[in-house]
Design a protein around this motif. Structure first.
Motif, short mmCIF file in Angstrom:
data_model
loop_
_atom_site.label_atom_id
_atom_site.label_comp_id
_atom_site.label_asym_id
_atom_site.label_seq_id
_atom_site.Cartn_x
_atom_site.Cartn_y
_atom_site.Cartn_z
N ALA A 86 43.44 40.29 33.16
CA ALA A 86 43.93 38.97 33.58
C ALA A 86 45.41 38.82 33.26
O ALA A 86 46.18 38.27 34.07
N PHE A 87 45.85 39.32 32.12
CA PHE A 87 47.26 39.24 31.75
C PHE A 87 48.12 40.08 32.69
O PHE A 87 49.16 39.62 33.17
N LEU A 88 47.68 41.30 32.98
CA LEU A 88 48.47 42.19 33.84
C LEU A 88 48.57 41.70 35.27
O LEU A 88 49.52 42.03 35.98
N THR A 89 47.60 40.92 35.73
CA THR A 89 47.59 40.46 37.12
C THR A 89 47.87 38.96 37.24
O THR A 89 47.63 38.37 38.28
N ARG A 90 48.43 38.36 36.20
CA ARG A 90 48.64 36.91 36.18
C ARG A 90 49.56 36.40 37.28
O ARG A 90 49.43 35.26 37.71
N ASP A 91 50.49 37.19 37.75
CA ASP A 91 51.42 36.77 38.80
C ASP A 91 50.99 37.24 40.19
O ASP A 91 51.71 37.03 41.16
N GLY A 99 53.09 39.73 44.43
CA GLY A 99 53.23 39.62 42.98
C GLY A 99 52.93 40.91 42.25
O GLY A 99 52.53 40.89 41.08
N VAL A 100 53.13 42.03 42.90
CA VAL A 100 52.86 43.33 42.29
C VAL A 100 53.99 43.66 41.32
O VAL A 100 55.15 43.73 41.71
N SER A 101 53.62 43.86 40.06
CA SER A 101 54.62 44.19 39.04
C SER A 101 54.47 45.61 38.53
O SER A 101 55.26 46.05 37.70
N GLY A 102 53.47 46.31 39.00
CA GLY A 102 53.25 47.70 38.62
C GLY A 102 52.23 48.33 39.55
O GLY A 102 51.44 47.62 40.17
N ARG A 127 39.80 38.24 46.35
CA ARG A 127 38.67 38.03 45.44
C ARG A 127 38.85 38.76 44.12
O ARG A 127 38.41 38.29 43.09
N PHE A 128 39.50 39.92 44.17
CA PHE A 128 39.71 40.71 42.96
C PHE A 128 41.09 41.36 43.03
O PHE A 128 41.53 41.76 44.10
N VAL A 129 41.73 41.47 41.87
CA VAL A 129 43.01 42.17 41.75
C VAL A 129 42.89 43.12 40.58
O VAL A 129 42.42 42.73 39.50
N THR A 130 43.28 44.35 40.80
CA THR A 130 43.30 45.32 39.70
C THR A 130 44.70 45.92 39.61
O THR A 130 45.41 46.04 40.61
N ARG A 131 45.07 46.27 38.40
CA ARG A 131 46.33 46.97 38.19
C ARG A 131 46.04 48.11 37.23
O ARG A 131 45.39 47.92 36.21
#
Length: 168
Positions: A28-33, A129-132, A146-150
């Motif tokens: 959740a922290f890594l994908t917050r943006d 909002g991809v930061s990595g 629906r889902f975001v993974t990093r």
């Protein structure tokens, strides 16, 4: 022996629950943006010269996957993404990976053949909002995120997310 296992089971379950909570909080922290709601639309031409619009993915669960040629973790996921592209609508975005020919050469060297839109300046990635990288957005049939993974994601993990996006 069973008595020892029975005695330790509550502690083990608590430790597993805490580990799962930590992993979910980190994700959740890594994908917050990251983009949420309706996926930001984009269009372009794939590296094979085929026109692409995000609307083409609607109707069933789909994946928008951001990666880079310089990313070793992305390289680990390439086979899984290629396999998914044979079963689900998938578009990948080569983020800040150079010119089209460089990206094509990298794909050929890896032996993968999924659809790619090149994003040399990272404009599409910024809209999402991809930061990595790698970063994957699982969309439902209406085009909502629906889902975001990093970071690294397993094939079974992605398939589970796609299945869930289809039943939500």
């Amino acid at each position: 022996m069973f008595a020892r296992i029975k005695k330790r089971l509550p502690r083990l379950l608590l430790e597993l629950a805490l580990l799962l909570a930590f992993i979910l909080a980190l994700e959740a922290f890594l994908t917050r943006d990251a983009a949420s709601g309706v996926a930001p639309p984009f269009s372009g031409v794939t590296l094979k010269g085929e026109p692409f619009t995000l609307d083409a993915l609607r109707g069933r669960p789909a994946v928008v996957h951001f990666w880079a040629t310089w990313c070793p973790v992305c390289e680990l996921e390439q086979g899984m993404i290629d396999s998914l592209a044979g079963e689900y609508p998938v578009i990948t975005v080569a983020m800040q990976s150079g010119e089209a020919q460089e990206v094509l050469e990298d794909l050929a060297a890896q032996g993968v053949d999924y659809p790619v839109v090149n994003d040399p300046q990272g404009r599409i990635a910024r809209r999402y909002g991809v930061s990595g990288v790698p970063a994957s957005f699982v969309l439902d049939g209406r085009g909502e995120v629906r889902f975001v993974t990093r970071g690294y994601t397993s094939g079974p993990g992605m398939r589970l997310r796609l299945w869930l996006a289809g039943v939500m």
